[in-house]
Scaffold this motif. Sequence first.
Motif, PDB file in Angstrom:
ATOM      1  N   ASP A 153       0.824  -1.214   0.000  1.00 21.99           N
ATOM      2  CA  ASP A 153       0.000   0.000   0.000  1.00 21.99           C
ATOM      3  C   ASP A 153       0.858   1.264   0.000  1.00 21.99           C
ATOM      4  O   ASP A 153       0.329   2.372   0.047  1.00 21.99           O
ATOM      5  CB  ASP A 153      -0.912  -0.026   1.229  1.00 21.99           C
ATOM      6  N   GLY A 154       2.167   1.109  -0.030  1.00 21.07           N
ATOM      7  CA  GLY A 154       3.051   2.277  -0.009  1.00 21.07           C
ATOM      8  C   GLY A 154       3.018   2.994   1.329  1.00 21.07           C
ATOM      9  O   GLY A 154       3.267   4.191   1.392  1.00 21.07           O
ATOM     10  N   PHE A 155       2.663   2.264   2.382  1.00 21.76           N
ATOM     11  CA  PHE A 155       2.580   2.816   3.728  1.00 21.76           C
ATOM     12  C   PHE A 155       1.593   3.984   3.775  1.00 21.76           C
ATOM     13  O   PHE A 155       1.765   4.942   4.507  1.00 21.76           O
ATOM     14  CB  PHE A 155       3.953   3.221   4.266  1.00 21.76           C
ATOM     15  N   GLY A 156       0.548   3.881   2.938  1.00 21.35           N
ATOM     16  CA  GLY A 156      -0.496   4.887   2.931  1.00 21.35           C
ATOM     17  C   GLY A 156      -0.182   6.148   2.149  1.00 21.35           C
ATOM     18  O   GLY A 156      -0.927   7.119   2.203  1.00 21.35           O
ATOM     19  N   ASP A 157       0.915   6.136   1.406  1.00 23.50           N
ATOM     20  CA  ASP A 157       1.332   7.322   0.662  1.00 23.50           C
ATOM     21  C   ASP A 157       1.486   6.966  -0.812  1.00 23.50           C
ATOM     22  O   ASP A 157       2.245   6.059  -1.171  1.00 23.50           O
ATOM     23  CB  ASP A 157       2.655   7.847   1.225  1.00 23.50           C
ATOM     24  N   ALA A 158       0.769   7.677  -1.687  1.00 24.34           N
ATOM     25  CA  ALA A 158       0.780   7.367  -3.121  1.00 24.34           C
ATOM     26  C   ALA A 158       2.166   7.514  -3.735  1.00 24.34           C
ATOM     27  O   ALA A 158       2.583   6.689  -4.560  1.00 24.34           O
ATOM     28  CB  ALA A 158      -0.219   8.255  -3.856  1.00 24.34           C
ATOM     29  N   SER A 159       2.909   8.543  -3.355  1.00 26.84           N
ATOM     30  CA  SER A 159       4.247   8.722  -3.940  1.00 26.84           C
ATOM     31  C   SER A 159       5.202   7.625  -3.472  1.00 26.84           C
ATOM     32  O   SER A 159       6.037   7.154  -4.254  1.00 26.84           O
ATOM     33  CB  SER A 159       4.809  10.110  -3.619  1.00 26.84           C
ATOM     34  N   THR A 160       5.074   7.195  -2.234  1.00 33.80           N
ATOM     35  CA  THR A 160       5.898   6.090  -1.729  1.00 33.80           C
ATOM     36  C   THR A 160       5.543   4.801  -2.450  1.00 33.80           C
ATOM     37  O   THR A 160       6.423   4.019  -2.820  1.00 33.80           O
ATOM     38  CB  THR A 160       5.718   5.923  -0.209  1.00 33.80           C
ATOM     39  N   LYS A 161       4.250   4.582  -2.680  1.00 38.77           N
ATOM     40  CA  LYS A 161       3.812   3.389  -3.407  1.00 38.77           C
ATOM     41  C   LYS A 161       4.421   3.362  -4.804  1.00 38.77           C
ATOM     42  O   LYS A 161       4.893   2.321  -5.267  1.00 38.77           O
ATOM     43  CB  LYS A 161       2.289   3.358  -3.487  1.00 38.77           C
TER      44      LYS A 161
END
Length: 103
Positions: A21-29
Amino acid sequence: AEFLAGEGRSVYWSFVEAIGDGFGDASTKEKIRAASSASTYDGEGYEEMASIALDAAEKKLDGLAHALLRMALAVRTYAPRLEAHRSLASQAPTCPGGDVEST
């Protein structure tokens, strides 16, 4: 992830799901997706992903387990196991089109 697996299945799987899930962050995902599909080694990108994963793992641990994780990483406790997994993965046949269901 190997350390978290030793802490319990629920801790491990919640960490794996958080990575997906990118730890809840779209850019991290997106960064995780790009790093996992990269065909060449990008040291800076992997360092950033390792930092993100370490921060997320530490949030799932109490004080002592947090310290033990840092120590296990420092002494490379899991390096032989991870290298064995890498070796097996590199020798595994690939699926046509990358689709596991088509085999």
